[in-house]
Design a protein around this motif. Structure first.
Motif, PDB file in Angstrom:
ATOM      1  N   GLY A 204       4.829  -3.303  -5.535  1.00 32.77           N
ATOM      2  CA  GLY A 204       4.461  -3.330  -4.126  1.00 32.77           C
ATOM      3  C   GLY A 204       4.064  -4.715  -3.664  1.00 32.77           C
ATOM      4  O   GLY A 204       4.465  -5.160  -2.581  1.00 32.77           O
ATOM      5  N   MET A 205       3.294  -5.429  -4.485  1.00 37.82           N
ATOM      6  CA  MET A 205       2.879  -6.774  -4.092  1.00 37.82           C
ATOM      7  C   MET A 205       4.040  -7.764  -4.123  1.00 37.82           C
ATOM      8  O   MET A 205       4.108  -8.676  -3.300  1.00 37.82           O
ATOM      9  CB  MET A 205       1.721  -7.239  -4.975  1.00 37.82           C
ATOM     10  N   LEU A 206       4.974  -7.586  -5.055  1.00 36.00           N
ATOM     11  CA  LEU A 206       6.178  -8.427  -5.063  1.00 36.00           C
ATOM     12  C   LEU A 206       6.994  -8.198  -3.794  1.00 36.00           C
ATOM     13  O   LEU A 206       7.441  -9.157  -3.148  1.00 36.00           O
ATOM     14  CB  LEU A 206       7.024  -8.119  -6.296  1.00 36.00           C
TER      15      LEU A 206
ATOM     16  N   LEU B 248       0.817  -1.208   0.000  1.00 38.67           N
ATOM     17  CA  LEU B 248       0.000   0.000   0.000  1.00 38.67           C
ATOM     18  C   LEU B 248       0.852   1.260   0.000  1.00 38.67           C
ATOM     19  O   LEU B 248       0.537   2.235  -0.701  1.00 38.67           O
ATOM     20  CB  LEU B 248      -0.940   0.008   1.219  1.00 38.67           C
ATOM     21  N   PHE B 249       1.923   1.253   0.776  1.00 44.05           N
ATOM     22  CA  PHE B 249       2.773   2.444   0.812  1.00 44.05           C
ATOM     23  C   PHE B 249       3.452   2.683  -0.537  1.00 44.05           C
ATOM     24  O   PHE B 249       3.578   3.821  -0.990  1.00 44.05           O
ATOM     25  CB  PHE B 249       3.806   2.322   1.935  1.00 44.05           C
TER      26      PHE B 249
ATOM     27  N   HIS C 153       0.482   3.889  -2.988  1.00 43.60           N
ATOM     28  CA  HIS C 153      -0.032   5.234  -2.722  1.00 43.60           C
ATOM     29  C   HIS C 153       1.054   6.303  -2.893  1.00 43.60           C
ATOM     30  O   HIS C 153       0.731   7.484  -3.017  1.00 43.60           O
ATOM     31  CB  HIS C 153      -0.652   5.294  -1.322  1.00 43.60           C
ATOM     32  N   TRP C 154       2.311   5.884  -2.886  1.00 45.16           N
ATOM     33  CA  TRP C 154       3.404   6.823  -3.177  1.00 45.16           C
ATOM     34  C   TRP C 154       3.330   7.283  -4.631  1.00 45.16           C
ATOM     35  O   TRP C 154       3.488   8.456  -4.943  1.00 45.16           O
ATOM     36  CB  TRP C 154       4.742   6.147  -2.888  1.00 45.16           C
ATOM     37  N   LYS C 155       3.027   6.340  -5.535  1.00 42.85           N
ATOM     38  CA  LYS C 155       2.872   6.678  -6.948  1.00 42.85           C
ATOM     39  C   LYS C 155       1.944   5.648  -7.575  1.00 42.85           C
ATOM     40  O   LYS C 155       2.353   4.540  -7.900  1.00 42.85           O
ATOM     41  CB  LYS C 155       4.230   6.681  -7.659  1.00 42.85           C
TER      42      LYS C 155
END
Length: 220
Positions: free
Chosen positions: A131-133, A116-117, A120-122
């Motif tokens: 992000g999920m990896l 999520l971070f 939501h950063w980009k």
């Protein structure tokens, strides 16, 4: 007369805007609660995977947690995780004096929050995948730590077992498991890579369509 009428219209529009915002907020909260409940249902459908430690159960409850986080933010994701765990306690109780639920909280946060971070950063398809990896690797590392130093020692003490007994259980389903190191390499790490990798794939496939439907309902 015309001036008064012109003044009333913006006030009415502002009031309508506030009412719409309030309704959207209530609907968002309702969806967060619904996602928590659906996450509980998915967790109750858990099952062990062949050749992997029998004390680890596969489920896709993380799909609702990360979807809610993508749509409503990290705080919402945390509440979805809490709702899931509280509903599980209400339905099944705890056989681990809260230790399993604590691990569930730790692992869910370790999976959901990094993704999520990053997203939501980009916000983009690439950052969602990245992000999920990152989250899948992070939660796999955290799972090794929590299992070796929290869950396995607790269960061993609770049921009068030893680490050797736990390893023997794993060896019964996978003869390649001989000690704690091979249990980690052949069991805990592969299990979490499979579980959270599958969660990431499902999330990636359904997020766009589902988010459009939910946002459409919220913004009505």
């Amino acid at each position: 007369m015309n001036r008064t009428h012109d003044t009333v219209k913006p006030v009415e529009r502002a009031a309508e805007g506030l009412n719409h915002t309030a309704r959207a907020k209530v609907r968002s909260i309702a969806f967060i609660g619904l996602m928590g409940a659906l996450s509980t249902v998915l967790m109750l459908l858990r099952f062990p995977l062949p050749f992997l430690p029998p004390f680890l159960s596969f489920d896709l409850s993380g799909v609702m947690e990360i979807l809610g986080g993508y749509m409503f933010g990290p705080v919402a994701a945390f509440f979805i995780i809490l709702i899931k765990l509280l509903l599980q306690l209400m339905i099944q109780g705890s056989l681990s004096f809260g230790t399993g639920e604590l691990q569930g909280l730790i692992l869910s946060c370790a999976y959901v929050m990094p993704a999520l971070f990053v997203y939501h950063w980009k916000k983009s398809k690439k950052t969602a995948i990245l992000g999920m990896l990152l989250s899948t690797v992070a939660v796999s590392v955290v799972a090794v730590i929590t299992n070796l130093y929290l869950i396995i020692p607790f269960y061993a003490t609770l049921f009068g077992m030893t680490m050797e007994d736990i390893i023997a259980m794993c060896s019964a389903v996978n003869p390649a498991v001989k000690d704690a190191a091979t249990m980690v390499i052949m069991g805990i790490v592969p299990f979490n890579l499979i579980k959270y990798g599958a969660t990431s794939v499902v999330t990636f496939l359904v997020y766009k369509r589902l988010s459009r439907v939910i946002r459409g309902i919220i913004n009505q």
